[in-house]
Design an enzyme around this catalytic site. Structure first.
Site, PDB file in Angstrom:
ATOM      1  N   LYS A   1     -15.785  -1.855   3.252  1.00 61.89           N
ATOM      2  CA  LYS A   1     -15.112  -2.168   1.987  1.00 61.89           C
ATOM      3  C   LYS A   1     -16.170  -2.747   1.055  1.00 61.89           C
ATOM      4  O   LYS A   1     -16.669  -3.854   1.302  1.00 61.89           O
ATOM      5  CB  LYS A   1     -14.027  -3.226   2.231  1.00 61.89           C
TER       6      LYS A   1
ATOM      7  N   GLU B   1       0.824  -1.218   0.000  1.00 59.43           N
ATOM      8  CA  GLU B   1       0.000   0.000   0.000  1.00 59.43           C
ATOM      9  C   GLU B   1       0.850   1.257   0.000  1.00 59.43           C
ATOM     10  O   GLU B   1       0.382   2.344   0.344  1.00 59.43           O
ATOM     11  CB  GLU B   1      -0.948  -0.013   1.195  1.00 59.43           C
TER      12      GLU B   1
HETATM   13  C1  2PG Z   1      -7.087  -4.120   5.639  1.00 62.45           C
HETATM   14  C2  2PG Z   1      -6.845  -3.980   4.152  1.00 62.45           C
HETATM   15  C3  2PG Z   1      -6.456  -2.603   3.733  1.00 62.45           C
HETATM   16  P1  2PG Z   1      -6.375  -6.063   2.691  1.00 62.45           P
HETATM   17  O1  2PG Z   1      -6.740  -5.137   6.239  1.00 62.45           O
HETATM   18  O2  2PG Z   1      -7.688  -3.243   6.218  1.00 62.45           O
HETATM   19  O3  2PG Z   1      -5.366  -2.109   4.453  1.00 62.45           O
HETATM   20  O4  2PG Z   1      -5.916  -4.928   3.715  1.00 62.45           O
HETATM   21  O5  2PG Z   1      -6.958  -5.389   1.540  1.00 62.45           O
HETATM   22  O6  2PG Z   1      -5.119  -6.845   2.380  1.00 62.45           O
HETATM   23  O7  2PG Z   1      -7.377  -6.901   3.436  1.00 62.45           O
HETATM   24 MG    MG Z   2      -7.800  -4.432   8.130  1.00 62.71          MG
END
Ligand code: 2PG
Ligand code: MG
Length: 425
Positions: free
Chosen positions: A337, A206
């Site tokens: 998300k 990231e």
């Molecule tokens: C999280 C995300 C974003 P990932 O854990 O919050 O930082 O990571 O997309 O790998 O789940």
């Molecule tokens: Mg997370």
């Protein structure tokens, strides 16, 4: 003419070079594309990302699922009104009703629902954030950024156990000022690392800095020192994403202390990181226990008065899981998300329910993200309060920051100052 008249799907690449789906939706004479993000530290309760398992891209391709989806589902989506997010979601769910969307996965529906929102915005002559604000009946606001400074865990070859150490410009008076403060903190951290002999050219998934430090606490101390050196003490604070599900194996948390692996039970694990709250300016902790570790989540309940206790894998943007968390009173905030929910509408519903119960909401990108900027409009339009996108570096991250800078320049909405975090400062 505001109904969906055509949908195209093709295989694209995310920021890690991994195949994902791009959807293009046509409404009237307007079209928009959206590409699905995906994670590395994925929880087991989020909508699936189904890959072919063989064939192109060493089995990471998704062409087989796309082809079945196109034949079986797409014809039923044609004719749905472009602004009827709930109807689009309802029809999609009839083909794949389980929360994790076990038949086709959430990646195709999320791309389609996002592209529909963006195409509808164009056809209505509105900014994407205005359409979201109208949908949730909220006044838009520019979110407080939560920005990655140092990465470990699944985002950085497990350099340290913690996945993300982030900074929040809690006392910034504008989004633009806040972003610059955090940029300064990252620069200061880079200098500190470089002085200790680490290669700071390497960045994590990231865009955060990473280095094989002696352990988690050294990394937190580093970010804390950088905040002080920038004269931002009391004006910028630390957030952690512990991503504890990644550390949980057979009922124990495996972490490293002075280079040696130690196995901790749930209470010991939560005590380990809560001790850091006395030593560093930490005001937010995400996934401080593994997704299904009930004891670990209960152990955090007492901390909800002190810091932002944020659930990511724990709730997976799924309404049913959030409702359980609300009933338990084990947290006070949720990460949102869209791809975890597998649709824009479902993600917005979860966000609205969380807000109605007084929880903070943090709209978040994924470690495998894309060059698109819609997340900035989503956070602004939904009055989410906070946004987490990764670092200030790498184009898939700056696409979102740059859109927020544009909205800030345009005075499109007031900056959401730290009101939601005030009680933890
Ligand atoms: C999280 C995300 C974003 P990932 O854990 O919050 O930082 O990571 O997309 O790998 O789940
Ligand atoms: Mg997370």
């Amino acid at each position: 003419m505001s109904e969906i008249s055509r949908i195209d799907l093709w295989q694209a690449l995310d920021s890690r070079g991994v195949p994902t789906v791009a959807a293009r939706v046509r409404i009237g004479s307007h079209e928009a594309v959206a590409i699905a993000p995906s994670g590395a530290s994925t929880g087991s309760h989020e909508a699936l990302f189904l890959r072919d398992g063989e064939g192109n891209f060493n089995g990471l391709g998704i062409e087989r699922t796309m082809s079945t989806f196109s034949k079986e589902v797409l014809p039923s989506l044609i004719g749905i009104q472009g602004n009827d997010f709930s109807e689009l979601d309802r029809v999609l769910r009839t083909f794949d009703p389980t929360p994790i969307q076990s038949r086709f996965g959430g990646h195709i529906p999320v791309a389609i629902t996002l592209a529909t929102w963006l195409a509808y915005s164009k056809s209505a002559g509105k900014e994407p954030f205005e359409v979201i604000a109208q949908h949730v009946r909220s006044a838009p606001s520019l979110p407080m950024p939560m920005i990655n400074i140092f990465s470990g865990g699944a985002h950085a070859g497990r350099a340290i156990d913690l996945q993300d150490i982030l900074a929040i410009p809690t006392r910034a008076s504008s989004f633009t000022e806040g972003l610059e403060w955090i940029w300064q903190i990252r620069e200061e951290c880079k200098k500190l690392l470089s002085r200790r002999g680490f290669d700071t050219a390497l960045v994590a998934d990231e865009g955060g800095l990473t280095a094989k430090l002696s352990g988690d606490e050294e990394a937190i101390a580093l970010v804390s020192e950088a905040i002080e050196l920038c004269n931002l003490s009391g004006r910028a604070h630390i957030a952690l994403d512990i991503a504890a599900s990644q550390l949980f194996h057979d009922g124990k948390y495996l972490v490293h202390e002075s280079g040696a692996e130690v196995a901790l039970n749930s209470e010991e694990f939560v005590s380990r990181w809560s001790a850091w709250l006395d030593r560093y300016p930490i005001i937010s902790v995400e996934d401080g226990a593994a997704e299904d570790d009930e004891t670990g989540w209960r152990a955090q309940r007492a901390l909800t008065n002190r810091i932002q206790i944020l659930g990511d894998d724990r709730y997976a943007t799924q309404l049913a899981r959030l409702n359980r968390g609300l009933a338990e009173g084990e947290a006070n905030s949720i990460l949102i998300k869209p791809n975890q929910a597998g649709s824009l509408f479902a993600a917005l519903t979860t966000l609205q329910v969380a807000q109605r119960h007084g929880w903070n909401t943090v709209v978040s990108a994924r470690s495998g993200d894309t060059e698109e900027s819609w997340l900035a409009d989503l956070a602004t339009g939904a009055n989410a309060g906070q946004i987490k996108v990764g670092s200030t570096h790498r184009s898939e991250r700056t696409a979102k920051w740059n859109r927020l800078l544009e909205l800030s320049y345009d005075d499109a909405a007031p900056f959401n100052n730290a009101s939601a975090l005030e009680k933890f400062i």
